[in-house]
Design an enzyme around this catalytic site. Structure first.
Site, mmCIF file in Angstrom:
data_model
loop_
_atom_site.group_PDB
_atom_site.id
_atom_site.type_symbol
_atom_site.label_atom_id
_atom_site.label_comp_id
_atom_site.label_asym_id
_atom_site.label_seq_id
_atom_site.Cartn_x
_atom_site.Cartn_y
_atom_site.Cartn_z
ATOM 1 N N ASP A 1 -8.928 3.925 -1.762
ATOM 2 C CA ASP A 1 -9.825 4.230 -0.643
ATOM 3 C C ASP A 1 -11.138 4.850 -1.105
ATOM 4 O OD1 ASP A 1 -7.707 3.236 0.731
ATOM 5 O OD2 ASP A 1 -7.000 5.166 1.481
ATOM 6 N N ASP B 1 0.862 -1.179 0.000
ATOM 7 C CA ASP B 1 0.000 0.000 0.000
ATOM 8 C C ASP B 1 0.905 1.238 0.000
ATOM 9 O OD1 ASP B 1 -2.218 1.622 0.252
ATOM 10 O OD2 ASP B 1 -2.932 0.726 2.118
ATOM 11 N N GLU C 1 2.756 5.179 -3.819
ATOM 12 C CA GLU C 1 2.747 6.224 -4.885
ATOM 13 C C GLU C 1 4.066 6.976 -4.938
ATOM 14 O OE1 GLU C 1 0.380 5.867 -2.530
ATOM 15 O OE2 GLU C 1 -0.990 4.754 -3.818
#
Ligand SMILES: *[C@@H]1O[C@H](CO)[C@@H](O)[C@H](O)[C@H]1NC(C)=O
Ligand SMILES: *[C@@H]1O[C@H](CO)[C@@H](O)[C@H](O)[C@H]1NC(C)=O
Length: 987
Positions: A637, A557, A560
């Site tokens: 999300d 997760d 980025e």
């Protein structure tokens, strides 16, 4: 002592951090637009839009790029030459080396670089350590094949003056017409232009130049220095050339302006798709204003966008700069290989009918304008003509989807967080008690000790191995999260090694970069560094990451990367990676390198060097072209509301046509509490996501399916069982994706590329090549949906064989307990109908084949099957069958699709042996002819090792037409093997 500046900076950072935390923990605010740039706030985007406006509005505009005809060479599939950029108000030119490669696949690739000039010519700011070169390594990470050069490509004399022409592609039907001045390229198929480069003159490669220090009064803070150079109309906005501030962060730009931009037009094409990831319709909207259109370009700059909004061109977590254009019976595409921040404007123009050319109607052209902050101009062109041709060519370049383990395509149960190992065991027991199938349970960050990855909280997860052992009793798995931010705290072996080995991302000064994420102060592993790869690998070894077992898998997760106190919630662009490339150059690829490092670490966790024979499962949030080789993605999300459920379908369809089909959205919605109806509808939709996971935020109420109560729990269980029953069809679709790049769930245009009316439809989907057509309910209180049937074919309700006929839009009833699901005539669908606790327990279960007869009366379908976990399939250990029903003879045949081999491998033999008792237990035929009325038997003949093994009779049960339903028949226990050759005669 802190300088005033320093203390202000810290205060700002603290406030920002506070803000971000508030944002994460309160569920009331929605997306913070002010945290993310618009094109206007992004210097290079603004400059290039202004450039395009100048080019479009001035009739005197002369594009300053020309191809030096004397420099052109063509050799063995590659054309080279020099493009000259004429500088404004100067006789100077900048030399841009051009390479056009023509590949065997029919793909063409255009690369434009900037010639390195003499030493001292490129003056970087201050003492910057950034590499003094345009970034040219995107291909190293993204491209894995498909680049063998065409032997047939050849130059020919052009019909137009001032062009160089190259014929290439299948039977030489493709042609690149390269215009010298101004430089541009038309790509033609069968003599018709399909894709045009620089037709509008937006090509712009901002060349390197020395910084000229101006007297201080020339440029005040915030002021836009518009330098009008003498009499010419052209003005250049230099205000963001050398630095740029946003949200309290200043990006120093040691290399100055270096953007690359190009207009790409698709003449005659009404629709463009792709450039994932965005939360909007599949068919991309226009981006320069207008009714219902966007005013900002589609943006690709991987970001952790908190509570992202619907119907928006804003960037999200991943970037795939691959676009397809669609017109009737033709699909073409482009792939813009660039890892920097990228913006894409889309506009459409309709030419009015030319009164002089009789019968030619006005047609729509889609124009796109691609703008990247740095790097090379590097574009691949695909000329189709079928959607499948384009996606296969793209997949050959960037890699095919991983063939996942079977458990990975079954149901995953996740929440932030299962709080103890006993909690996990309890959920596991309760799922069993309620007879709800599931394969995987997930742990979010709280399992760690103080957010330190590779540790377990000793208070809450004292016995991870015991927990994993319990899961394994029903062949279930555990997935644990591992993120790229490493807690900056003493006595933590991971951060100690990261620092001592110098494997973290650096700041612009060249020191280890520090930022804030879940653990607080953190450092980021730099997976562009090969040494970081080897180190990362060592961390996952069973003896190093204690508490993990063979059924433990990984979730990446925040890659980025998400940095709570960074600009736009990510890293500063002037941070430095391995090789001193700036973060700006590699940003969009960063997440993929981390995902890749984890994939390889899992592959090697038994022994450091050896490749495990088990396929890794690693989920990622951030991605780039090529991530499909490594695992699954999810849409991040989302929220527990109906619009997010609705948006999930076009988002996942878009991933499918972007070469990364192993995609899903959090079932139930991550933020907030879904109503029971919403949760139920979401499970029914999730059963049609290639990646199917329920997940929930830490602040939400528990929502495991058994908590919903009746009738919801029962309906959710039915949706899960439907997914499990259809796993053979899903797995076959994954195999097809793995070998051809085809999407797993497919939009209407992909299946019916000749049906213009259906091009924009993005709320219904086909599953692989099975002919299953689903339209999940995504609105509250619905009791039915409209399904668009594009073709002149019969469709049947999956559950009760209600008959529909296309082309038309039909109403399908959908009370809460019903999933609108049709079967298109002409297919044979494989299923496994016995309910089990997990997919692993279905390994030797018998099959059901559903034959769906449509207009022609013929039908076919395939089944791909292997052990569902190892790489043995690469050595031939699999079953691949074609089932064909021919109406003329009323026979069903099972044929082998595996390549003929005189000496099957040991692994093949072992696998086939393990499957030798697995049979077909039922054959259902839908829409049987009236003449079958009264038929009681079928004739079954089996082949063993190529020889007939005799025939016998099996019982047939006939069911006549009722109301609007089709007549159907069932053969019970035909006694044939799933891996064998046989025929069933119905005559
Ligand atoms: C993935 O890792 C392998 C092995 O370390 C390496 O060769 C490859 O370049 C990496 N690719 C990406 C996309 O990081
Ligand atoms: C299967 O049927 C379709 C028509 O529905 C046909 O186009 C295709 O060629 C058939 N495939 C095989 C392998 O027979």
């Amino acid at each position: 002592m802190l300088t005033l500046y320093e203390s202000q900076r810290r205060l700002t950072a603290f406030l920002l951090l506070l803000l971000t935390f508030c944002a994460y923990f309160t569920l009331v605010v929605s997306v913070k637009h002010e945290n993310f740039k618009t094109c206007d706030q992004s210097g290079f985007c603004k400059r290039n839009r202004a450039y395009a406006d100048t080019a479009s509005s001035t009739s005197l505009w002369q594009a300053p790029y020309s191809l030096d005809a004397s420099s052109v060479k063509f050799e063995q599939g590659i054309l080279t030459g020099t493009v000259l950029k004429k500088l404004i108000n100067s006789d100077e030119t900048v030399r841009l080396p051009l390479t056009i490669s023509f590949y065997e696949s029919g793909t063409a690739r255009v690369t434009l670089d900037e010639e390195r000039r003499q030493k001292g010519d490129i003056v970087l700011r201050h003492d910057s350590k950034a590499k003094k070169q345009r970034y040219n390594e995107a291909e190293k990470w993204a491209i894995v094949g498909g680049t063998s050069l065409s032997s047939g490509a050849a130059t020919s004399k052009g019909s137009e003056k001032g062009t160089t022409n190259v014929h290439y592609g299948p039977a030489g039907t493709f042609e690149a017409v390269i215009r010298h001045e101004p430089f541009g390229i038309d790509f033609k198929r069968d003599g018709v232009a399909q894709v045009k480069f620089n037709d509008k003159g937006f090509l712009n490669l901002e060349h390197w130049r020395p910084k000229v220090e101006k007297p201080a009064e020339d440029k005040k803070e915030g002021e836009e220095a518009v330098v009008a150079e003498s009499s010419k109309e052209v003005t250049e906005d230099q205000s963001t050339w050398w630095d740029e501030s946003f949200g309290g962060n200043t990006d120093s730009k040691p290399k100055g302006p270096e953007s690359v931009a190009l207009d790409i037009s698709f003449p005659g094409y009404q629709h463009v798709f792709g450039v994932a990831e965005h939360a909007g319709p599949l068919s991309l909207k226009e981006t320069r204003g207008g009714d219902g259109q966007y005013s900002d370009p589609y943006r690709l700059y991987n970001s952790d966008v908190f509570e992202y909004e619907m119907d928006s061109p804003m960037t999200l977590y991943g970037a795939i700069p691959f676009m397809q254009a669609q017109k009737k019976d033709s699909t073409v595409g482009v792939f813009w290989l660039n890892a920097a921040e990228t913006w894409i404007d889309v506009t459409k123009s309709t030419s009015s009918a030319n009164p002089l050319s009789l019968g030619i109607l006005g047609s729509t052209t889609t124009n796109t304008h691609w703008i990247s902050e740095s790097g090379l101009l590097d574009v691949f062109v695909f000329l189709g003509p079928k959607p499948q041709d384009v996606i296969t060519a793209y997949s050959e370049l960037t890699g095919f989807t991983q063939l996942p383990q079977q458990f990975a395509i079954a149901y995953h149960q996740c929440r932030w967080n299962y709080v103890t190992d006993e909690d996990v065991r309890d959920v596991d027991r309760k799922m069993d008690k309620h007879r709800i199938p599931y394969d995987v349970i997930w742990l979010d960050i709280e399992y760690t000790e103080g957010k330190k990855y590779f540790t377990w909280d000793p208070m809450t997860f004292a016995d991870p191995l015991g927990m994993e052992k319990q899961l394994d009793e029903h062949e279930r798995k555990l997935v644990a999260i591992i993120d790229p931010h490493i807690k900056n705290e003493g006595n933590y072996h991971v951060v100690d090694e990261l620092k001592s080995k110098d494997l973290a991302v650096h700041n612009k000064e060249g020191n280890i970069y520090e930022g804030w994420c879940w653990p607080g102060s953190s450092h980021w592993v730099d997976c562009f560094n090969p040494a970081a790869h080897s180190w990362w690998k060592s961390l996952f070894r069973y003896d190093k990451f204690k508490g993990t077992a063979k059924n433990t898998w990984i979730w990446n997760d925040m890659n980025e990367p998400s940095v709570f106190n960074g600009p736009e919630t990510t890293m500063p662009k002037d941070n430095l990676h391995y090789g001193n490339w700036e973060h700006r150059d590699v940003h969009n690829i960063n997440g993929m390198t981390f995902h890749n490092a984890t994939y390889h670490a899992i592959l090697a966790r038994d022994k450091e060097e050896d490749k495990n024979n088990v396929r890794p499962f690693v989920l990622t949030r951030s991605f780039y072209s090529g991530s499909q080789r490594l695992g699954a993605m999810w849409t991040g999300d989302n929220q527990a509301d109906w619009p997010h459920l609705e948006a999930s379908i076009p988002m996942i369809l878009s991933m499918g046509i972007s070469g990364f089909p192993f995609a899903g959205a959090d079932v139930g919605g991550f933020f907030g509490n879904p109503s029971k109806e919403l949760l139920t509808r979401w499970y029914q939709a999730g059963a049609f996501y290639p990646f199917f996971r329920g997940h929930a935020h830490i602040d939400t109420r528990r929502r495991e399916p058994y908590l919903a109560g009746e009738p919801y729990t029962q309906i959710i269980t039915q949706a899960l069982r439907l997914r499990y029953a259809l796993l053979p069809a899903w797995y076959t679709a994954f195999h097809e994706a793995h070998t051809t790049g085809a999407p797993i769930i497919r939009p209407n245009y992909y299946v019916h590329p000749g049906d213009e009316k259906g091009f924009a439809i993005d709320d219904q989907l086909y599953v692989g090549s099975t002919g299953l057509l689903a339209k999940p309910v995504t609105t509250e209180g619905a009791d039915g949906v409209d399904i668009y049937l594009a073709d002149k074919e019969k469709y049947f309700d999956y559950f009760d064989y209600w008959m529909y006929e296309g082309p038309t839009t039909v109403k399908v009833a959908a009370p809460l307990d019903t999933i609108p699901l049709l079967m298109q005539g002409g297919h044979i669908i494989p299923r496994r109908d016995r309910p089990r606790r997990s997919s692993g327990l279905m390994r030797y279960d018998p099959f059901t084949l559903v034959i769906v007869l449509g207009h022609s009366g013929d039908a076919n379908g395939t089944l791909y099957l292997d052990d569902g976990e190892s790489f043995d399939y690469e050595e031939g250990a699999y079953i691949h069958r074609l089932f064909e029903y021919t109406s003329a003879t009323a026979t069903l045949m099972s044929r082998d699709l595996t390549p003929a081999s005189s000496s099957p491998s040991k692994k093949t033999k072992e696998y086939l042996k393990s499957m030798e008792k697995v049979r077909v237990e039922k054959i259902i035929v839908v829409n049987v002819p009236e003449s079958w009325n009264g038929k009681k038997e079928v004739e079954v003949s089996e082949e063993l090792e190529g020889k007939s093994a005799g025939t016998r009779m099996a019982e047939l049960e006939w069911h006549g037409k009722v109301e609007g339903r089709a007549a159907w028949a069932v053969v019970r226990d035909p006694g044939v093997l799933i891996g064998g050759g046989w025929r069933v005669g119905f005559a």
